[in-house]
Write an enzyme that holds these catalytic residues in place. Structure first.
Site, PDB file in Angstrom:
ATOM      1  N   THR A 192       2.766  -0.138  25.403  1.00  9.23           N
ATOM      2  CA  THR A 192       2.300   0.795  24.371  1.00  9.23           C
ATOM      3  C   THR A 192       1.185   0.098  23.605  1.00  9.23           C
ATOM      4  OG1 THR A 192       3.835  -0.032  22.733  1.00  9.23           O
ATOM      5  CG2 THR A 192       4.585   1.799  24.087  1.00  9.23           C
TER       6      THR A 192
ATOM      7  N   GLU B 242       6.835   5.495  27.166  1.00  6.84           N
ATOM      8  CA  GLU B 242       8.228   5.172  27.481  1.00  6.84           C
ATOM      9  C   GLU B 242       8.927   6.273  28.272  1.00  6.84           C
ATOM     10  OE1 GLU B 242       6.652   4.869  24.636  1.00  6.84           O
ATOM     11  OE2 GLU B 242       7.345   3.194  23.427  1.00  6.84           O
TER      12      GLU B 242
ATOM     13  N   LYS C  27       4.946  11.368   2.314  1.00  5.10           N
ATOM     14  CA  LYS C  27       6.153  11.549   1.501  1.00  5.10           C
ATOM     15  C   LYS C  27       5.739  11.762   0.048  1.00  5.10           C
ATOM     16  CE  LYS C  27       8.773   8.716   4.613  1.00  5.10           C
ATOM     17  NZ  LYS C  27       7.656   7.909   5.099  1.00  5.10           N
TER      18      LYS C  27
ATOM     19  N   TRP D 113       8.730  15.780   2.529  1.00  6.05           N
ATOM     20  CA  TRP D 113       7.795  15.460   3.596  1.00  6.05           C
ATOM     21  C   TRP D 113       6.739  16.540   3.762  1.00  6.05           C
ATOM     22  CZ3 TRP D 113      11.470  13.735   8.139  1.00  6.05           C
ATOM     23  CH2 TRP D 113      11.994  12.462   7.827  1.00  6.05           C
TER      24      TRP D 113
HETATM   25  P1  ADP Z   1       0.277   5.093  22.128  1.00  9.32           P
HETATM   26  O1  ADP Z   1      -0.743   6.148  21.926  1.00  9.32           O
HETATM   27  O2  ADP Z   1       1.046   4.748  20.880  1.00  9.32           O
HETATM   28  O3  ADP Z   1      -0.141   3.927  22.916  1.00  9.32           O
HETATM   29  P2  ADP Z   1       1.583   6.931  23.829  1.00  9.32           P
HETATM   30  O4  ADP Z   1       0.325   7.297  24.510  1.00  9.32           O
HETATM   31  O5  ADP Z   1       2.790   6.715  24.599  1.00  9.32           O
HETATM   32  O6  ADP Z   1       1.383   5.641  23.034  1.00  9.32           O
HETATM   33  O7  ADP Z   1       1.788   7.968  22.672  1.00  9.32           O
HETATM   34  C1  ADP Z   1       2.963   8.683  22.471  1.00  9.32           C
HETATM   35  C2  ADP Z   1       2.907   9.402  21.157  1.00  9.32           C
HETATM   36  O8  ADP Z   1       1.777  10.280  21.098  1.00  9.32           O
HETATM   37  C3  ADP Z   1       4.071  10.289  20.897  1.00  9.32           C
HETATM   38  O9  ADP Z   1       5.186   9.581  20.409  1.00  9.32           O
HETATM   39  C4  ADP Z   1       3.514  11.269  19.863  1.00  9.32           C
HETATM   40  O10 ADP Z   1       3.535  10.727  18.565  1.00  9.32           O
HETATM   41  C5  ADP Z   1       2.081  11.404  20.294  1.00  9.32           C
HETATM   42  N1  ADP Z   1       1.887  12.628  21.071  1.00  9.32           N
HETATM   43  C6  ADP Z   1       1.807  12.750  22.402  1.00  9.32           C
HETATM   44  N2  ADP Z   1       1.581  14.032  22.749  1.00  9.32           N
HETATM   45  C7  ADP Z   1       1.535  14.753  21.605  1.00  9.32           C
HETATM   46  C8  ADP Z   1       1.356  16.143  21.282  1.00  9.32           C
HETATM   47  N3  ADP Z   1       1.132  17.054  22.215  1.00  9.32           N
HETATM   48  N4  ADP Z   1       1.403  16.489  19.991  1.00  9.32           N
HETATM   49  C9  ADP Z   1       1.616  15.592  19.013  1.00  9.32           C
HETATM   50  N5  ADP Z   1       1.781  14.276  19.252  1.00  9.32           N
HETATM   51  C10 ADP Z   1       1.747  13.862  20.524  1.00  9.32           C
END
Ligand code: ADP
Length: 546
Positions: free
Chosen positions: A185, A329, A440, A445
């Protein structure tokens, strides 16, 4: 209990490509390469090259379980690495080239990579990292002899390695739980954490994805993944495409709106997948040309919330939008926005309301939302809680990281996503925020995503983000950060007019500030962390009493 009497055959990644090569012979991988050309090869040709690469990996002294790092764009050679590593029992470790050098060094060390395959563009990164990497690490430049660069590092040439090898490879019958891929990640907080995929999870995820997204992913379809192979497995497309018989049109390094438009047009792409920031660029080019790319009838948008205005824009141009949600993940797809049959003929505005949600779960991914005590909340479209997931393509822990694993997995074995959401009675997921981005205000929220969705519809707004700004009385209050579309700037009074029909007054932003561009993370998402740092000392007007 009466036991079934069925064969137990392992689910192996290589079987996806073998299947594609056997049953979808003319489907192809088209690649914009760093060398500047447009390259094509079919799945049978790809299988041959993957065989050569499998032998080449062994000739490099690599064996089962070894980690093979990649720093590469979307292209056929990167695709070949996915399969050759998996097929030979090794682990294809994709590294996001947009990470900082410190993060890359951490990842390369943590994964104990033995070799790095890299695209020409990334030679400067390799040269910068070399002095800090272990002796004996090998670097393979993913090009042919004619394009090998001058370098301060000893390099091997990808095409030379392949040319020396036989295309036939007797792929071993591995245990289906063998690791095949690794992705970290982006680690906006703390060090990056590794998701280690197995053959079984990857094959099942390919089937789940194929089932859920068959409106765009089918025998004969032409898919353009803007979502990178270097992160989140390009949403599973390298595995799902040969299974479903889809061609992959790989954009390489050219990801601006004009280049994507041209490639889609020329290659008759029907479905393109990527994060919202990429589609802002494409929308700009669509406006310039006064038309959409020929044949494009679907975009899959995920990675961060697709603004409703963007969905409406595409849909009113005849391009269907599928909003999807997931994470590294989760292999990564968890939900998709393909509508149920009884919702497809809803009036436009109602349909858009549904499509702005993150969709319904794919088979193989269960969802639950919980309160702060970990108690499951109802799926009634109202109760908001942290989202947990469970399934065969979801991590049971992080690679060699017990602390992060303990923090993420609950007592019943569910994985905590760090997202805050509600789920309605029909199963539609609405992500409100990442927990760390929620605002917050006085113990209540406020969802930044909901406000952004409404503001993005305003013609004077090219892009926007809502962040928490510190407030002496209410702890945090929403601050709206806007990239103006032209010379006129949206005023707070205009924002309030937009807010009025949708939000209680205490949820409205306290102020608007303007920036030329929003900062992006390594995965192309708006970096709220950087924005919060930038405006950490911002003095909000005293609208609500101190
Ligand atoms: P990172 O960007 O942190 O490296 P990921 O690509 O795995 O990791 O991102 C996952 C996160 O992206 C999710 O937990 C969520 O917060 C956000 N996310 C993914 N798709 C969407 C969506 N369609 N709408 C809102 N948030 C999203």
């Amino acid at each position: 209990m009466l036991m079934g009497q069925m064969m137990q055959r392992p689910l192996l990644v290589m079987d996806l490509l073998k299947f594609g090569a056997e049953t979808h012979k003319t489907a192809e991988i088209v690649s914009v390469r760093c060398e500047g050309d447009l390259h094509r090869q079919t799945y049978p040709e790809t299988l041959d090259r993957v065989g050569q690469l499998g032998h080449a990996l062994e000739a490099l002294g690599l064996s089962s379980g070894d980690r093979v790092a990649t720093l590469a764009w979307n292209g056929h050679r990167h695709f070949e690495l996915y399969y050759a590593c998996a097929g030979a029992g090794m682990v294809c470790h994709t590294i996001n080239p947009r990470l900082s050098p410190e993060q890359m060094l951490y990842i390369l060390g943590h994964a104990e990579d033995r070799v790095v395959f890299f695209d020409l563009t990334f030679l400067p990164i390799i040269e910068g990292l070399k002095a800090h990497l272990p002796e004996g690490m090998r670097f393979i430049c993913m090009t042919d002899r004619a394009h090998m660069p001058e370098a301060s590092v000893d390099l091997l040439c990808y095409e030379d390695l392949l040319a020396a090898q036989d295309a036939t490879y007797d792929w071993p019958e591995l245990d289906e739980n063998t690791a095949c891929g690794l992705c970290y990640t982006s680690g906006t907080t703390g060090n990056p954490k590794g998701a280690l995929y197995s053959h079984r999870s990857s094959v099942l995820h390919a089937m789940y994805t194929g089932l859920a997204l068959q409106t765009g992913l089918y025998d004969g379809s032409r898919i353009l993944p803007v979502v990178p192979l270097f992160h989140v497995n390009a949403w599973g497309l390298p595995y799902a495409a040969p299974l479903m018989g889809a061609s992959l049109i790989m954009p390489g390094p050219a990801l601006d709106g004009a280049s994507l438009f041209k490639l889609m047009d020329g290659e008759k792409v029907n479905s393109a997948w990527g994060v919202p920031t990429v589609w802002l660029g494409l929308q700009g080019e669509i406006a310039n040309q006064g038309r959409t790319p020929d044949g494009l009838n679907q975009v899959v948008i995920g990675g961060s919330a697709a603004p409703r205005a963007m969905i409406e824009g595409f849909e009113s141009q005849g391009v269907g939008v599928c909003h999807a949600w997931g994470m590294t993940e989760m292999s990564p797809i968890g939900t998709t926005g393909i509508l149920p049959s009884d919702a497809r003929d809803l009036p436009f505005a109602d349909r858009m309301t549904l499509q702005a949600k993150q969709g319904r779960r794919v088979f193989g991914c269960e969802l639950k939302i919980v309160d702060e005590a970990g108690k499951a909340l109802p799926h009634d479209g109202e109760a908001v809680g942290e989202l947990y997931v469970r399934g065969n393509a979801i991590v049971s822990g992080y690679f060699n990281n017990d602390d992060a694993t303990a923090a993420a997995i609950d007592a019943d074995g569910w994985f905590g996503t760090g997202d805050v959401a509600h789920i309605d009675k029909d199963g539609f997921l609405s992500i409100q925020d990442r927990a760390k981005d929620l605002i917050k205000s006085g113990g209540e929220w406020i969802s930044s995503i909901d406000i952004e969705n409404v503001v993005m519809a305003h013609p004077e707004v090219a892009n926007c983000a809502v962040i928490a700004a510190p407030h002496p009385k209410w702890d945090e209050r929403p601050l709206l950060v806007v990239v103006p579309a032209g010379d006129t700037k949206i005023m707070l009074d205009d924002v309030n007019v937009l807010m009025e029909p949708h939000f209680a007054k205490w949820q409205w932003p306290d102020d608007v500030v303007f920036v030329d561009a929003l900062p992006l993370t390594a995965t192309g998402k708006v970096s709220k962390l950087i924005l919060r740092q930038t405006f950490a000392d911002y003095q909000l007007p005293d609208l609500r009493g101190t």
